[in-house]
Design a protein around this motif. Sequence first.
Motif, PDB file in Angstrom:
ATOM      1  N   THR A   1       0.942  -1.285   0.092  1.00  0.00           N
ATOM      2  CA  THR A   1      -0.101   0.084  -0.115  1.00  0.00           C
ATOM      3  C   THR A   1       0.803   1.223  -0.137  1.00  0.00           C
ATOM      4  O   THR A   1       0.341   2.332  -0.492  1.00  0.00           O
ATOM      5  CB  THR A   1      -1.006  -0.015   1.275  1.00  0.00           C
ATOM      6  OG1 THR A   1      -0.035  -0.158   2.600  1.00  0.00           O
ATOM      7  CG2 THR A   1      -2.033  -1.359   1.287  1.00  0.00           C
ATOM      8  N   GLU A   2       2.086   1.139   0.402  1.00  0.00           N
ATOM      9  CA  GLU A   2       2.977   2.504   0.441  1.00  0.00           C
ATOM     10  C   GLU A   2       3.410   3.055  -0.778  1.00  0.00           C
ATOM     11  O   GLU A   2       3.619   4.157  -0.880  1.00  0.00           O
ATOM     12  CB  GLU A   2       4.292   1.975   1.228  1.00  0.00           C
ATOM     13  CG  GLU A   2       5.054   3.258   1.583  1.00  0.00           C
ATOM     14  CD  GLU A   2       6.215   3.063   2.559  1.00  0.00           C
ATOM     15  OE1 GLU A   2       7.075   4.084   2.763  1.00  0.00           O
ATOM     16  OE2 GLU A   2       6.105   1.875   3.112  1.00  0.00           O
ATOM     17  N   TRP A   3       3.568   2.196  -1.841  1.00  0.00           N
ATOM     18  CA  TRP A   3       3.993   2.537  -2.959  1.00  0.00           C
ATOM     19  C   TRP A   3       3.115   2.624  -4.157  1.00  0.00           C
ATOM     20  O   TRP A   3       2.031   1.674  -3.960  1.00  0.00           O
ATOM     21  CB  TRP A   3       5.127   1.592  -3.413  1.00  0.00           C
ATOM     22  CG  TRP A   3       6.349   1.392  -2.590  1.00  0.00           C
ATOM     23  CD1 TRP A   3       6.411   0.489  -1.628  1.00  0.00           C
ATOM     24  CD2 TRP A   3       7.439   2.636  -2.091  1.00  0.00           C
ATOM     25  NE1 TRP A   3       7.381   0.804  -0.641  1.00  0.00           N
ATOM     26  CE2 TRP A   3       8.089   2.106  -1.011  1.00  0.00           C
ATOM     27  CE3 TRP A   3       7.518   3.650  -2.741  1.00  0.00           C
ATOM     28  CZ2 TRP A   3       9.041   2.901  -0.537  1.00  0.00           C
ATOM     29  CZ3 TRP A   3       8.832   4.525  -2.358  1.00  0.00           C
ATOM     30  CH2 TRP A   3       9.409   4.063  -1.140  1.00  0.00           C
ATOM     31  N   GLN A   4       3.207   3.411  -5.268  1.00  0.00           N
ATOM     32  CA  GLN A   4       2.255   3.407  -6.304  1.00  0.00           C
ATOM     33  C   GLN A   4       3.113   3.259  -7.636  1.00  0.00           C
ATOM     34  O   GLN A   4       4.200   3.445  -7.768  1.00  0.00           O
ATOM     35  CB  GLN A   4       1.946   4.868  -6.351  1.00  0.00           C
ATOM     36  CG  GLN A   4       1.097   5.295  -4.953  1.00  0.00           C
ATOM     37  CD  GLN A   4      -0.175   4.631  -4.627  1.00  0.00           C
ATOM     38  OE1 GLN A   4      -0.823   4.119  -5.649  1.00  0.00           O
ATOM     39  NE2 GLN A   4      -0.678   4.212  -3.268  1.00  0.00           N
TER      40      GLN A   4
END
Length: 324
Positions: free
Chosen positions: A77-80
Amino acid sequence: MRAIMLREPGPPENLELTEVPDPEPAPGEVLLDVAATAVNRADLLQRQGNYPPPPGASEILGLECSGTVAALGEDVTEWQLGDEVCALLAGGGYAEKVAVPAGQLLPLPTEVELHSAAGLPEVACTVWSNLVMHAGLSEGDVLLVHGGAGGIGTHAIQVAKALGATVAVTAGSAERLERCKQLGADITINYREQDFVEELKTATGGADVVFDNIGAKYLDRNIDVLRDSGHLVIIGMQGGMQGELNIGKLLRKRGTVSATALRSRSLESKAAIVADVRTHLWPLLDQGTVLPVIDQVLPLGNAAQAHRTLDEGGVFGKIVLTAK
């Protein structure tokens, strides 16, 4: 994808650029489109058959890379998608794509371009975990760095100076020592012509922390150069694996000797180091106080040439291999 594969352990010529299947990100992992990777001495050992990857790690060489997030595994969830990052790897960097645990990613520093960032994760995590998290280097301490002109050494000089330490380095030529001085080294010692124990004892009385990539060859003399309650941190074996330790000398100085490796640590341990690096060291990179030192940038297909060059000596900082 294209990747550098090792036909069999041996000389640099055994490294070949070939087509291999794309990796898939497992839960908790991120797939990167690799922009660049960097060449480390551990890669040379693996090529020679002396440093196999940990169980479950990619057989492809490469302990760090920079790139762009191309896909996310479950629970990430932290990275896009599209994030520019650099990553600490257990293997797989010499390729156009690599899957990496999300906890081993770092954002691209503000003052560093994407290809140069490939030379950061391994040295940053090695230097910070050993000198700060383990040995407790702090303002006013004296640090001795063996191999000051290498990738680890050039980074250690900058980090230690930013922390307020006095930095002494060894290297094998006046030119390399001068470049170390330009990075911030206070005391420079030509190991071919000078005795580092005598030189440092004369200048400062010894070292609080010795950061050593030589191993057995320097073991006894590293104990000699320690100040009381000093700490010798061994991270390499370029001077051999077996040496005699004078416990009496160590006891009199209340000294500590430790030997550490980064690649074989658990995912949890690596994630904790990366998190600490991001919190405490990354601001120095964002400010430009600490920067990667890149000697050469070559295409990925020139991996064999890069290995030969590093093996021959004379490299100052890191060699980077560009995948794109």
